[in-house]
Motif scaffolding. Structure first.
Motif, short mmCIF file in Angstrom:
data_model
loop_
_atom_site.label_atom_id
_atom_site.label_comp_id
_atom_site.label_asym_id
_atom_site.label_seq_id
_atom_site.Cartn_x
_atom_site.Cartn_y
_atom_site.Cartn_z
N ARG A 1 0.84 -1.20 0.00
CA ARG A 1 0.00 0.00 0.00
C ARG A 1 0.88 1.25 0.00
O ARG A 1 0.62 2.20 -0.75
CB ARG A 1 -0.92 -0.03 1.23
N TRP A 2 1.95 1.26 0.81
CA TRP A 2 2.89 2.39 0.85
C TRP A 2 3.53 2.58 -0.53
O TRP A 2 3.63 3.71 -1.02
CB TRP A 2 3.95 2.14 1.92
N PHE B 1 7.72 -0.37 -9.94
CA PHE B 1 8.23 -1.64 -9.44
C PHE B 1 7.25 -2.75 -9.81
O PHE B 1 6.14 -2.48 -10.26
CB PHE B 1 8.37 -1.61 -7.92
N ARG B 2 7.67 -3.97 -9.60
CA ARG B 2 6.80 -5.13 -9.66
C ARG B 2 7.01 -5.90 -8.36
O ARG B 2 8.14 -6.19 -8.00
CB ARG B 2 7.13 -6.04 -10.86
N LEU B 3 5.92 -6.20 -7.66
CA LEU B 3 6.01 -6.90 -6.39
C LEU B 3 5.45 -8.31 -6.50
O LEU B 3 4.38 -8.51 -7.07
CB LEU B 3 5.26 -6.15 -5.29
N ILE B 4 6.21 -9.25 -5.99
CA ILE B 4 5.80 -10.65 -5.94
C ILE B 4 5.67 -11.04 -4.47
O ILE B 4 6.62 -10.90 -3.71
CB ILE B 4 6.86 -11.55 -6.62
N PHE B 5 4.48 -11.49 -4.08
CA PHE B 5 4.31 -11.98 -2.72
C PHE B 5 4.74 -13.44 -2.67
O PHE B 5 4.39 -14.23 -3.54
CB PHE B 5 2.87 -11.85 -2.24
N ALA C 1 -2.21 -19.01 2.68
CA ALA C 1 -3.14 -19.10 1.54
C ALA C 1 -4.46 -18.42 1.90
O ALA C 1 -5.53 -18.95 1.67
CB ALA C 1 -3.36 -20.56 1.16
N ASN C 2 -4.38 -17.25 2.47
CA ASN C 2 -5.53 -16.49 2.94
C ASN C 2 -6.14 -15.73 1.75
O ASN C 2 -5.48 -14.92 1.12
CB ASN C 2 -5.06 -15.52 4.03
N PHE C 3 -7.42 -15.97 1.46
CA PHE C 3 -8.08 -15.36 0.32
C PHE C 3 -8.12 -13.83 0.44
O PHE C 3 -7.97 -13.11 -0.55
CB PHE C 3 -9.50 -15.92 0.13
N THR C 4 -8.30 -13.32 1.65
CA THR C 4 -8.32 -11.87 1.85
C THR C 4 -6.98 -11.24 1.47
O THR C 4 -6.94 -10.19 0.84
CB THR C 4 -8.68 -11.53 3.32
N TYR C 5 -5.89 -11.92 1.84
CA TYR C 5 -4.56 -11.43 1.44
C TYR C 5 -4.45 -11.37 -0.08
O TYR C 5 -3.96 -10.40 -0.65
CB TYR C 5 -3.45 -12.34 1.97
N ALA C 6 -4.90 -12.44 -0.73
CA ALA C 6 -4.81 -12.49 -2.20
C ALA C 6 -5.65 -11.39 -2.82
O ALA C 6 -5.20 -10.73 -3.78
CB ALA C 6 -5.25 -13.86 -2.70
N GLN C 7 -6.84 -11.14 -2.30
CA GLN C 7 -7.69 -10.05 -2.82
C GLN C 7 -7.00 -8.70 -2.66
O GLN C 7 -6.98 -7.89 -3.59
CB GLN C 7 -9.02 -10.02 -2.06
N ASP C 8 -6.46 -8.44 -1.48
CA ASP C 8 -5.77 -7.18 -1.23
C ASP C 8 -4.56 -7.04 -2.16
O ASP C 8 -4.29 -5.95 -2.69
CB ASP C 8 -5.31 -7.07 0.22
N LEU D 1 -4.16 -4.04 -4.93
CA LEU D 1 -3.06 -3.08 -4.83
C LEU D 1 -2.00 -3.25 -5.92
O LEU D 1 -1.00 -2.54 -5.92
CB LEU D 1 -2.41 -3.18 -3.44
N GLY D 2 -2.20 -4.18 -6.82
CA GLY D 2 -1.33 -4.29 -7.98
C GLY D 2 -0.14 -5.23 -7.84
O GLY D 2 0.84 -5.08 -8.57
N ALA D 3 -0.21 -6.22 -6.96
CA ALA D 3 0.88 -7.19 -6.88
C ALA D 3 0.97 -7.93 -8.20
O ALA D 3 -0.04 -8.23 -8.84
CB ALA D 3 0.64 -8.18 -5.74
#
Length: 192
Positions: free
Chosen positions: A102-103, A111-115, A120-127, A131-133
């Motif tokens: 988010r920052w 940049f390109r961010l890879i988590f 395997a939390n669906f909420t994390y994946a949605q966020d 946010l453009g991961a």
């Protein structure tokens, strides 16, 4: 390859002894010898160091690799070195990877961010998507899969930078046209 620490100091790995250039645009405009930088953010030292040291990043054009154990250290590295690709854990002690993304998002960094996470939390994946991961991998991930994700992220980054460059050229042409009163080069109003 250079391995960087949050305090700005570096130690060399391999044969490449060059200091990293500042700014993604300066590296990108370097022509054939384009240098990319990677930041690995993970509060688990063995995971962070493993990613930094055991993958052949030179083979995908990464010449500088930085590591951070928390989002605060990662922010300092981003501000000082502007890495094109960031690999980040999601759940960290002080600030989450989502908050770090988010920052980055609101700071308009390029940049390109890879988590890379064990969750395997669906909420994390949605966020992450919102946010453009660029990618979302679950630990453990094979090194070749992660390296391929970074290679694709760099290709996407380059496409975006090429579009940005073309847009800047068109904006310059438009400014010239406006300053000339609507006339361009050898074209005249009679010839239109």
């Amino acid at each position: 390859m250079q391995i960087g620490k949050p305090d700005g100091s570096e130690r060399s790995v391999g044969e490449n002894q060059e200091m990293p250039l500042r700014g993604a645009a300066a590296r990108r405009r370097g022509g054939e010898g384009v240098m990319y930088q990677l930041l690995v953010v993970d509060d688990e030292e063995y995971a962070r160091e493993g990613i930094m040291k055991t993958i052949d990043w030179d083979s995908v054009g990464i010449t500088n690799v930085y590591g951070a154990e928390c989002a605060e250290d990662a922010k300092e590295i981003v501000l000082n070195h502007m890495p094109e690709v960031i690999i980040c854990d999601i759940e960290m002690a002080e600030e989450s990877g989502i908050d770090f993304l988010r920052w980055l998002h609101y700071g308009a960094f390029s940049f390109r961010l890879i988590f890379l996470t064990a969750h395997a939390n669906f909420t994390y994946a949605q966020d992450a998507v919102r946010l453009g991961a660029f990618e979302y991998f679950l630990k453990p991930v094979e090194h070749e899969v992660l390296k391929e994700g970074v290679r694709r992220a760099l290709e996407d980054y380059e496409r975006q930078m090429a579009l940005h460059d073309r847009l800047s050229e068109y904006e310059a042409i438009l400014r010239d046209w406006e300053m000339s009163g609507g006339r361009m080069g050898s074209r005249t109003e009679e010839g239109m």
